[in-house]
Design a protein around this motif. Structure first.
Motif, PDB file in Angstrom:
ATOM      1  N   UNK A  98      86.865  14.478  58.018  1.00  0.00           N
ATOM      2  CA  UNK A  98      87.544  13.278  57.251  1.00  0.00           C
ATOM      3  C   UNK A  98      86.723  11.975  57.318  1.00  0.00           C
ATOM      4  N   UNK A  99      85.853  11.938  58.661  1.00  0.00           N
ATOM      5  CA  UNK A  99      85.013  10.735  58.696  1.00  0.00           C
ATOM      6  C   UNK A  99      83.885  10.747  57.640  1.00  0.00           C
ATOM      7  N   UNK A 100      83.612  12.231  56.951  1.00  0.00           N
ATOM      8  CA  UNK A 100      82.489  12.306  56.194  1.00  0.00           C
ATOM      9  C   UNK A 100      82.944  12.070  54.516  1.00  0.00           C
ATOM     10  N   UNK A 101      84.424  11.914  54.531  1.00  0.00           N
ATOM     11  CA  UNK A 101      84.780  11.958  53.009  1.00  0.00           C
ATOM     12  C   UNK A 101      84.156  10.995  52.002  1.00  0.00           C
ATOM     13  N   UNK A 102      83.652   9.861  52.720  1.00  0.00           N
ATOM     14  CA  UNK A 102      82.957   9.033  51.662  1.00  0.00           C
ATOM     15  C   UNK A 102      81.670   9.537  51.286  1.00  0.00           C
ATOM     16  N   UNK A 103      80.898  10.004  52.327  1.00  0.00           N
ATOM     17  CA  UNK A 103      79.649  10.655  51.998  1.00  0.00           C
ATOM     18  C   UNK A 103      79.592  11.784  50.916  1.00  0.00           C
ATOM     19  N   UNK A 104      80.783  12.793  51.438  1.00  0.00           N
ATOM     20  CA  UNK A 104      80.898  13.808  50.365  1.00  0.00           C
ATOM     21  C   UNK A 104      81.333  13.440  49.088  1.00  0.00           C
ATOM     22  N   UNK A 105      82.232  12.470  48.740  1.00  0.00           N
ATOM     23  CA  UNK A 105      82.873  12.084  47.427  1.00  0.00           C
ATOM     24  C   UNK A 105      82.265  10.936  46.777  1.00  0.00           C
ATOM     25  N   UNK A 106      81.303  10.366  47.423  1.00  0.00           N
ATOM     26  CA  UNK A 106      80.537   9.422  47.119  1.00  0.00           C
ATOM     27  C   UNK A 106      79.108   9.628  46.880  1.00  0.00           C
ATOM     28  N   UNK A 107      78.103   9.763  48.057  1.00  0.00           N
ATOM     29  CA  UNK A 107      76.847  10.414  47.890  1.00  0.00           C
ATOM     30  C   UNK A 107      76.887  11.497  47.493  1.00  0.00           C
ATOM     31  N   UNK A 108      77.794  12.676  47.714  1.00  0.00           N
ATOM     32  CA  UNK A 108      77.560  13.958  47.221  1.00  0.00           C
ATOM     33  C   UNK A 108      77.572  14.017  45.442  1.00  0.00           C
ATOM     34  N   UNK A 109      78.839  13.211  45.109  1.00  0.00           N
ATOM     35  CA  UNK A 109      79.081  13.105  43.742  1.00  0.00           C
ATOM     36  C   UNK A 109      77.897  12.486  42.705  1.00  0.00           C
ATOM     37  N   UNK A 110      77.518  11.341  43.577  1.00  0.00           N
ATOM     38  CA  UNK A 110      76.185  10.753  42.786  1.00  0.00           C
ATOM     39  C   UNK A 110      75.098  11.491  42.675  1.00  0.00           C
ATOM     40  N   UNK A 111      74.808  12.208  43.827  1.00  0.00           N
ATOM     41  CA  UNK A 111      73.574  12.824  43.921  1.00  0.00           C
ATOM     42  C   UNK A 111      73.623  14.128  42.738  1.00  0.00           C
ATOM     43  N   UNK A 112      74.823  14.761  42.482  1.00  0.00           N
ATOM     44  CA  UNK A 112      75.094  16.078  41.620  1.00  0.00           C
ATOM     45  C   UNK A 112      74.979  15.422  40.121  1.00  0.00           C
ATOM     46  N   UNK A 113      75.741  14.341  40.124  1.00  0.00           N
ATOM     47  CA  UNK A 113      76.011  13.957  38.551  1.00  0.00           C
ATOM     48  C   UNK A 113      74.809  13.120  38.051  1.00  0.00           C
ATOM     49  N   UNK A 114      74.128  12.365  38.965  1.00  0.00           N
ATOM     50  CA  UNK A 114      73.084  11.579  38.504  1.00  0.00           C
ATOM     51  C   UNK A 114      71.814  12.603  38.323  1.00  0.00           C
ATOM     52  N   UNK A 115      71.551  13.427  39.414  1.00  0.00           N
ATOM     53  CA  UNK A 115      70.497  14.443  38.969  1.00  0.00           C
ATOM     54  C   UNK A 115      70.604  15.287  37.918  1.00  0.00           C
ATOM     55  N   UNK A 116      71.972  15.784  37.541  1.00  0.00           N
ATOM     56  CA  UNK A 116      72.259  16.700  36.505  1.00  0.00           C
ATOM     57  C   UNK A 116      71.835  15.885  35.293  1.00  0.00           C
ATOM     58  N   UNK A 117      72.385  14.688  35.093  1.00  0.00           N
ATOM     59  CA  UNK A 117      72.487  13.814  33.783  1.00  0.00           C
ATOM     60  C   UNK A 117      70.650  13.546  33.652  1.00  0.00           C
ATOM     61  N   UNK A 118      70.085  13.154  34.580  1.00  0.00           N
ATOM     62  CA  UNK A 118      68.533  12.937  34.326  1.00  0.00           C
ATOM     63  C   UNK A 118      67.815  14.530  33.853  1.00  0.00           C
ATOM     64  N   UNK A 119      68.362  15.462  34.474  1.00  0.00           N
ATOM     65  CA  UNK A 119      67.524  16.751  34.090  1.00  0.00           C
ATOM     66  C   UNK A 119      68.121  17.244  32.645  1.00  0.00           C
ATOM     67  N   UNK A 120      69.224  16.792  32.338  1.00  0.00           N
ATOM     68  CA  UNK A 120      69.941  17.004  31.164  1.00  0.00           C
ATOM     69  C   UNK A 120      69.057  16.468  29.949  1.00  0.00           C
ATOM     70  N   UNK A 121      69.074  14.948  30.370  1.00  0.00           N
ATOM     71  CA  UNK A 121      68.346  14.274  29.291  1.00  0.00           C
ATOM     72  C   UNK A 121      66.733  14.582  29.002  1.00  0.00           C
ATOM     73  N   UNK A 122      66.116  15.077  30.130  1.00  0.00           N
ATOM     74  CA  UNK A 122      64.634  15.603  30.036  1.00  0.00           C
ATOM     75  C   UNK A 122      64.699  17.160  29.138  1.00  0.00           C
ATOM     76  N   UNK A 123      65.728  17.905  29.385  1.00  0.00           N
ATOM     77  CA  UNK A 123      66.000  19.420  28.808  1.00  0.00           C
ATOM     78  C   UNK A 123      66.266  18.911  27.347  1.00  0.00           C
TER      79      UNK A 123
END
Length: 591
Positions: A98-123
């Motif tokens: 529960x104490x990690x919820x901000x990291x999981x749904x904040x940092x984790x979501x940003x890492x997956x979505x931003x990384x995915x969008x950058x790679x998708x744009x390059x592809x």
């Protein structure tokens, strides 16, 4: 027995190859300090259909040392991932999650979505269709839970950051697959299917939480009373499999159920025994997973397109490392932590293969394109240990002008303080006052940097690592003081130290009397509950304030402390504490 039933192409031959890899090849790699991860992948490459397996028809005897049916290993490989997430749950708790919820749904979501969008744009710039580029980008943005967590652990700054991002990726896997199905040219009802899965999945998770909280303590209590390791193992595997099947039945990933099962057992007093009894199965099943990764690498295609594959792999690694490192710095992580975690998380994942398969079946990606990226993924997984090594080296170099390590005289007998936060530094101050040599150890580079700036002798390292323990020369230590604020990690470390150093005094900070009793059972010499010491200090202040002479106060406090310690020992089922040689006597006998 018929000839067919004992055919070398049977599963018995496959078991021979796997056990041979675990029992012969891996110790050889360990002898030269090469991670077993690379060993298992190279074994898969050697014995798979693109290695020696392609010559079985020309040389039938090769059937004894090759995998006859790679597809038959996939269930065991998936089981390895399930057991890994189960053990991750055992190391967590609901409070910590529960104490990690901000990291999981904040940092984790940003890492997956931003990384995915950058790679998708390059592809997309390289000619891939928009929808296919999104699918490939999200697939390649994922990182390997199976490799990253065993390398980083979950108690270091890098491990905690990686755990948060990996947890979100594991939770997002099913929605991504549904998203790809909804975007398919002939898709129908994809969004309603996703809504149903999320609804039923939520109901199943709530049911597991409620039933598990009340049923698991009774289940393991009954298994423990039988004193049968086999029954305890059966109960553990039963919980893992039932939880995984329950979440898989409603469309969620089975690893979600495994994680929940681990979290539930972590709240019981049986978590240490369960973790110890599951660990060998997890290691072997993960070995099977790594072998399947090696078997998926087509060497002929790699040789034919070697430059393109290397450029593609390097580009994915570079993009993910930059994105992850940038987001970690943005979230406040130190440069060294951001650098190491970014590079460690840079390779693709076993989940990448799942998403690629989903994108291919939805006709969003052509089979030839999917095969190319499968090889890139397998190659990326192979170099993950090398990325971890490079990340550690580079992370230490880019720290803010501070070394997270220190040189120290290895042959000098000294007290080792493991956990160098507020409590550890206070113990160090007392040792310094009485001219007793010591060394502080912590897996948090921020703690070590602060300690070094303040002039404390300190060493960066995870004390659960055999390499770090060897470097501490505990055979010459006067004592070990554990001040870690991780009860389960402290208990495991006490048990490990007591097994390796029977005469070593081990003094441990405990949260309460129950934790102290568990530490005594694990082999602690002294376990000091925080609640007890706070009460005794308050009592001492009250008695002095009321005019009782200091000598009588100190005597009564010591008497009460011994009384409580005896009660804790009885609670832990021990008649007396270990009788160890004093430091002076050990020094005299060793010399």
């Amino acid at each position: 027995m018929s000839e067919a039933s004992f055919s070398p192409s049977s599963s018995l031959g496959d078991a021979l190859v796997i056990l041979g890899a675990a029992g012969i090849v891996i110790p050889v790699f360990a002898r030269f300090r090469i991670t077993p991860v690379i060993g298992f992948i190279l074994v898969g490459l050697l014995v798979g259909p693109y290695g020696l397996g392609r010559h079985v028809f020309d040389y039938p005897w090769l059937a004894f040392v090759t995998i006859s049916d790679p597809e038959s290993l996939k269930p065991y490989a998936e089981f390895g991932i399930v057991l890994l997430l189960f053990t991750v749950g055992l190391e967590l708790s609901f409070d910590r999650l529960w104490s990690m919820r901000r990291q999981v749904f904040g940092l984790g979501a940003a890492e997956l979505l931003l990384g995915g969008l950058v790679l998708a744009f390059a592809l997309a710039l390289l000619g891939q269709g928009t929808v296919g580029a999104i699918g490939l980008g999200l697939a390649l943005a994922m990182s390997s839970t199976a490799l990253v967590l065993p390398i980083a652990g979950s108690h270091t700054a890098v491990g905690r950051a990686a755990l948060a991002m990996l947890l979100f990726e594991d939770l997002a896997l099913v929605p991504i697959i549904f998203l790809l199905g909804a975007l398919a040219p002939k898709a129908a009802g994809g969004w309603s299917g996703l809504a149903d899965t999320l609804l039923y999945g939520l109901l199943v998770v709530l049911l597991l939480l409620v039933v598990g909280r009340y049923a698991l303590p009774h289940l393991f209590a009954q298994a423990a009373r039988t004193k049968s390791p086999e029954l305890f193992l059966s109960a553990s595997l039963l919980v893992v499999i039932v939880s995984s099947l329950a979440t898989a039945a409603v469309g969620l990933s089975p690893i979600v159920g495994a994680l929940i099962a681990g979290l539930l057992i972590a709240e019981t007093e049986y978590h240490t025994e369960v973790e110890g009894i599951i660990s060998p199965f997890k290691g072997l099943a993960l070995g099977v997973f790594l072998i399947t990764i090696g078997m998926s690498i087509d060497l002929a295609m790699v040789v034919h397109h070697w430059l393109t594959i290397i450029v593609a792999t390097g580009s994915v690694v570079l993009v993910k490392a930059l994105v992850t490192g940038f987001l970690l710095r943005l979230s406040g992580a130190r440069r060294g932590v951001a650098t190491e975690a970014g590079i460690l998380m840079a390779s693709p994942s076993e989940s990448t293969l799942i998403v690629l398969a989903a994108a291919t079946s939805a006709t969003l990606v052509q089979p030839g394109t999917a095969q190319f990226w499968q090889i890139v993924t397998a190659l990326g997984l192979t170099v993950t240990p090398l990325l971890a090594w490079a990340g550690r080296r580079l992370g230490r170099r880019v720290e803010d002008g501070n070394q997270v390590d220190s040189e120290f005289e290895e042959d000098v007998p000294r007290a080792i303080i493991i956990g160098f936060g507020r409590v550890g530094r206070l113990v160090a101050d007392m040792l310094k006052t009485h001219n007793k040599p010591f060394l502080g150890v912590d897996a948090d580079p921020d703690m070590i940097s602060t300690a070094l700036r303040a002039g404390y002798p300190a060493l960066f390292g995870n004390a659960m690592s055999a390499h770090v323990l060897n470097r501490l020369h505990l055979d010459k230590a006067t004592c070990v003081i554990l001040t870690m604020d991780e009860p389960r990690a402290a208990q495991r470390l006490v048990k490990k130290l007591r097994g390796q150093y029977p005469d070593l005094p081990i003094l441990v900070r405990a949260r309460d009397s129950l934790h102290a009793a568990a530490l005594y059972r694990a082999g602690a010499t002294h376990a000091t509950p925080e609640t007890l010491e706070a009460t005794l200090q308050l009592s001492e202040a009250v008695l002095v304030e009321l005019g009782v002479p200091m000598g009588f106060v100190i005597a009564s406090v010591h008497e009460k402390r011994d009384e409580f310690r005896d009660q804790i020992m009885e609670q832990g089922g021990l008649s007396e504490r270990p009788k160890l040689k004093s430091a002076a006597l050990r020094d005299k006998t060793s010399s």
